[in-house]
Design an enzyme around this catalytic site. Structure first.
Site, short mmCIF file in Angstrom:
data_model
loop_
_atom_site.label_atom_id
_atom_site.label_comp_id
_atom_site.label_asym_id
_atom_site.label_seq_id
_atom_site.Cartn_x
_atom_site.Cartn_y
_atom_site.Cartn_z
CG HIS A 148 -55.58 -20.11 -21.10
ND1 HIS A 148 -55.87 -19.27 -20.04
CD2 HIS A 148 -56.61 -21.00 -21.17
CE1 HIS A 148 -57.02 -19.66 -19.49
NE2 HIS A 148 -57.49 -20.69 -20.16
CG ASP A 183 -63.15 -19.30 -21.27
OD1 ASP A 183 -63.42 -20.05 -22.22
OD2 ASP A 183 -62.61 -19.69 -20.20
CG HIS A 185 -60.63 -21.30 -17.52
ND1 HIS A 185 -61.50 -21.98 -18.36
CD2 HIS A 185 -60.36 -22.13 -16.48
CE1 HIS A 185 -61.73 -23.18 -17.85
NE2 HIS A 185 -61.06 -23.30 -16.70
CG ASP A 271 -65.16 -22.32 -20.01
OD1 ASP A 271 -65.62 -21.16 -20.13
OD2 ASP A 271 -63.96 -22.59 -20.22
C1 OKS Z 1 -54.53 -28.09 -16.72
C2 OKS Z 1 -54.97 -27.27 -17.88
C3 OKS Z 1 -56.43 -27.08 -17.83
C4 OKS Z 1 -56.84 -26.02 -18.77
C5 OKS Z 1 -58.15 -25.47 -18.40
C6 OKS Z 1 -58.49 -24.18 -19.09
C7 OKS Z 1 -59.08 -24.37 -20.45
C8 OKS Z 1 -60.06 -23.29 -20.78
N1 OKS Z 1 -53.18 -28.41 -16.78
N2 OKS Z 1 -59.67 -22.02 -20.84
O1 OKS Z 1 -60.51 -21.05 -21.16
O2 OKS Z 1 -61.22 -23.52 -21.00
ZN ZN Z 2 -62.18 -21.64 -20.27
#
Ligand code: OKS
Ligand code: ZN
Length: 328
Positions: A148, A183, A185, A271
């Site tokens: 991210h 992943d 996300h 995840d």
């Molecule tokens: C909320 C942030 C949540 C982050 C979730 C994503 C984390 C993840 N303000 N990304 O691959 O696993």
């Molecule tokens: Zn993730």
């Protein structure tokens, strides 16, 4: 299989984060890494290796200097001044707490991936065709994760984009790289960093709609020279092993194989597991083994880079199964 790992990655340990307005224990915890390491340690095929410090240059190939200096100094400034107007300057959400240890762990996480990428490159360059059997695969077991993180934005637990940093290492000498992001996300940071480029090819399968909410649509295909080199596959949350593997197989045949890359980087998040606390498709532990086998069929020297996964009871076996599937 070599696993690059460092205890320095455990130091970054914020106490809390805010999700949907609620203050909760920080989910991207050091225990994640400890659990994975414990499981891999119990199997004979994994050799743990410490990273070498390759300095800031590989990191600066992705991230501008002012952003890196911000990560290095923001905590001390905050403490010294007792509140600083720049505290959130480069942050896009409330998941990237910068503590006194954050820079050290984020830097080390990048060093783990850089060392792993250099090792894979060295191995491939020194190997004849014959020695490429078995297929070389290396695992960078690192945190904080990276996909991210944009060049100058931290978000979603990510500070430095490890997959992007290692891409720039493996791309050297006119080599072509595929990033396969499995992943749960969407890897919006990785997508953005390479959106205008035809190398790497970025492919992401991700749950949708979900964090980061505004990216990951199929219509995002890259721009300019990058047009056609960004492939998003949004999945509904009821996606099970069979459905997931069918879609993965399709993108391998239609996009990844024809691209003719020299290296594969897997942004490895587990995840997508059915009981994950943040993500969660309907993937089972057995499904991860099949995923690993399918990734092996791409037949490229592969760097696995750790991203998300929050179900601590199964995070070890799920990560292990992807790697075992690749290694069979
Ligand atoms: C909320 C942030 C949540 C982050 C979730 C994503 C984390 C993840 N303000 N990304 O691959 O696993
Ligand atoms: Zn993730």
């Amino acid at each position: 299989m070599k696993v690059f790992y460092s205890n320095v990655c455990l130091k970054h340990a914020p106490k809390h984060e805010i999700i949907s307005g609620n203050l909760i224990d920080y989910l991207e915890s050091p225990s994640r890494l400890i659990k994975i390491k414990e499981y891999l340690d119990s199997l004979p095929i994994f050799d743990f290796v410490s990273p070498i410090d390759n300095g800031l240059d590989p990191i600066l190939s992705v991230h501008p200097k002012d952003y890196v200096e911000y990560l290095q100094t923001a905590y001390d400034e905050w403490v010294n001044i007792g509140g600083n107007k720049d505290a959130g300057l480069y942050c896009s959400d409330l998941s990237c707490c910068i503590t006194k240890d954050t820079w050290e762990s984020a830097y080390e996480s990048a060093q783990v991936v850089i060392s792993a990428a250099l090792e894979l490159k060295r191995f491939v360059e020194e190997s004849s065709e014959k020695e490429m059997n078995p297929l070389p695969g290396i695992f960078a077991l690192c945190r904080p994760p990276g996909h991210h993180a944009n060049s100058n934005v931290c978000s979603g637990y990510c500070f430095l984009n490890n997959a992007a940093i290692s891409t720039n290492i493996l791309k050297k000498d006119n080599k072509k790289v595929v990033i396969l992001d499995i992943d749960y996300h969407h890897g919006n940071g990785t997508q953005d960093i390479f959106y205008l480029s035809s190398n790497p090819l970025y492919v992401s399968l991700h749950g949708s709609p979900d964090y980061p909410w505004f990216t990951g649509n199929e219509s995002e295909k890259g721009e300019g020279e990058g047009e056609g080199f960004n492939v998003n596959i949004p999945l509904s949350k009821d996606t099970d092993d069979d459905e997931y593997l069918k879609k993965l197989k399709k993108v391998i045949y239609e996009n990844i194989n024809p691209y003719n890359a020299d290296y594969l980087i897997v942004s490895l998040g587990v995840d997508t597991y059915k009981d994950d606390i943040i993500g969660g498709l309907q993937i089972t532990s057995e499904g991860y083994k099949r995923m690993g086998e399918l990734i092996k069929s791409i037949n490229l020297p592969t760097l696995f880079v750790m991203e998300g996964g929050y179900h601590l009871e199964t995070i070890g076996i799920n990560v292990g199964n992807v790697l075992l599937g690749f290694n069979t």
